[in-house]
Write a protein that holds these residues in place. Structure first.
Motif, short mmCIF file in Angstrom:
data_model
loop_
_atom_site.label_atom_id
_atom_site.label_comp_id
_atom_site.label_asym_id
_atom_site.label_seq_id
_atom_site.Cartn_x
_atom_site.Cartn_y
_atom_site.Cartn_z
N HIS A 28 -4.95 3.87 3.62
CA HIS A 28 -4.15 2.69 3.99
C HIS A 28 -4.92 1.39 3.86
CE1 HIS A 28 -0.58 4.74 5.17
NE2 HIS A 28 -1.36 5.70 5.66
N ARG A 114 7.33 1.48 0.84
CA ARG A 114 5.97 1.05 1.22
C ARG A 114 5.90 -0.45 1.39
NH1 ARG A 114 4.18 4.73 -3.77
NH2 ARG A 114 3.55 6.61 -2.68
N TYR A 145 -0.09 -0.58 3.14
CA TYR A 145 -1.38 -0.57 2.46
C TYR A 145 -1.98 -1.97 2.52
CZ TYR A 145 0.15 3.90 0.71
OH TYR A 145 0.58 5.19 0.63
#
Ligand code: ZN
Length: 342
Positions: A28, A114, A145
């Motif tokens: 991450h 994401r 991320y």
């Protein structure tokens, strides 16, 4: 995928990233480090696009370049991507920018997939900003991320570094970089010397080929000859050079000093960084001894990190030029008179 293709020397790194994505092993938090001029930013943009694309291909692993997400990343309007950059003219990334990122990290993904946050020049975060970011890293959100881009990973807080997986872009392989530069330079014969001067960072080599850069470097060597010849004064010279990029200027001076050491040691001329300035370097080299050059090189090495602090650039440049002048001018010590090769 972004319109600009990936640089060929970064393909091995790209493939490692794509393997991690395919196997759902991409951590991450990432640090992408490496020298200026290797193309880290474009690599990270490609990675962000691949993570957000709605229809990525699997062989090879790539963003499709056509879906809504790909278009929005390219247009800087994707709601699940945030880029933190230093404001123009600012020396640091401040806590305000990181707070915006922290709020972004706490939100749900707009597209239900994401989310990606990129911090460019992450080493420029001031301590408050870095500490604010740490809290986000301690509580990672699923599917989020964080990618830090930096030339100086060691300038990041150790606690930040330890929470990120580090990916270092190595200097470009010479054959790939030469082929790439050869297609872009009006004189392909310049490719190798410029690539070496740029420490095998091809984008930096390409920018060194700009006429203005070539002229500035030639002027610097003229100025150094005049300085050590006693025709120019360090203070006046520093004033004249103050409007140039101080990091670039000190890097050139550092490499010039290292080249003089190489010449003194009898190195092959091909090993010189400023290999197009051999006659100037040889002339400088004839008038100085090795111990003094060594001390000047040590000094130049210590000066480079100071450029990233709030030190006064004019004062630093004056001291640097004074050190160069003194290396050629001050009276020899008894030990030097005894041991010096000249
Ligand atoms: Zn796509």
């Amino acid at each position: 995928m972004p319109a600009d293709p990936l640089y060929p020397w970064l393909m091995p790194m790209w493939q490692r990233f794509m393997e991690q994505v395919a196997q759902d092993r991409l951590p991450h938090a990432l640090i992408v480090s490496g020298a200026q001029g290797l193309g880290k930013r474009r690599l990270v943009e490609h990675l962000a696009t691949a993570l957000l694309c709605h229809a990525p291909s699997t062989d090879p692993q790539r963003a499709c370049g056509r879906c809504r997400a790909c278009s929005q990343v390219a247009a800087h309007s994707h709601p699940d991507l945030i880029r933190v950059v230093r404001e123009e003219g600012a020396k640091e990334i401040t806590i305000g920018a990181i707070r915006t990122l922290v709020r972004f990290a706490g939100l749900k993904a707009q597209y239900g997939g994401r989310r990606v946050a990129i911090i460019d020049e992450a080493q420029r975060m001031n301590p408050n900003a870095a500490n604010a970011l740490l809290k986000t890293l301690e509580e990672p959100t699923a599917g989020a991320y964080l990618i830090l881009i930096t030339e100086q990973p060691l300038d990041l807080l150790p606690t930040l570094r330890s929470r990120c997986q580090q990916h270092h872009c190595p200097p470009a392989s010479e054959p790939l970089a030469l082929a790439w530069l050869g297609e872009r330079l009006s004189d392909p014969g310049q490719a190798l010397p410029l690539l070496r001067l740029a420490g095998h960072a091809p984008l930096a080599a390409l920018s060194l080929a700009e006429p203005e850069q070539m002229v500035q470097r030639a002027q610097l060597f003229e100025a150094l000859s005049a300085l050590v010849g006693g025709e120019r004064e360090p203070i006046a010279l520093a004033e004249e050079w103050l409007d140039r990029d101080p990091h670039q200027l000190h890097l050139w001076l550092y490499h010039a000093c290292a080249d003089l050491m190489r010449l003194r040691a009898g190195a092959d001329l091909n090993q010189l960084r400023h290999s197009d300035q051999v006659s100037r370097l040889q002339h400088l080299c004839e008038q100085v001894n090795l111990p003094r050059l060594g001390r000047l090189l040590d000094r130049m090495e210590q000066t480079l990190p100071l450029l990233r602090t709030t030190v006064n650039p004019q004062l630093l440049l004056e001291e640097t030029f004074s050190a160069w002048a003194a290396t050629w001018h001050s009276a020899a010590t008894p030990a030097e008179t005894r041991d010096a090769p000249l």
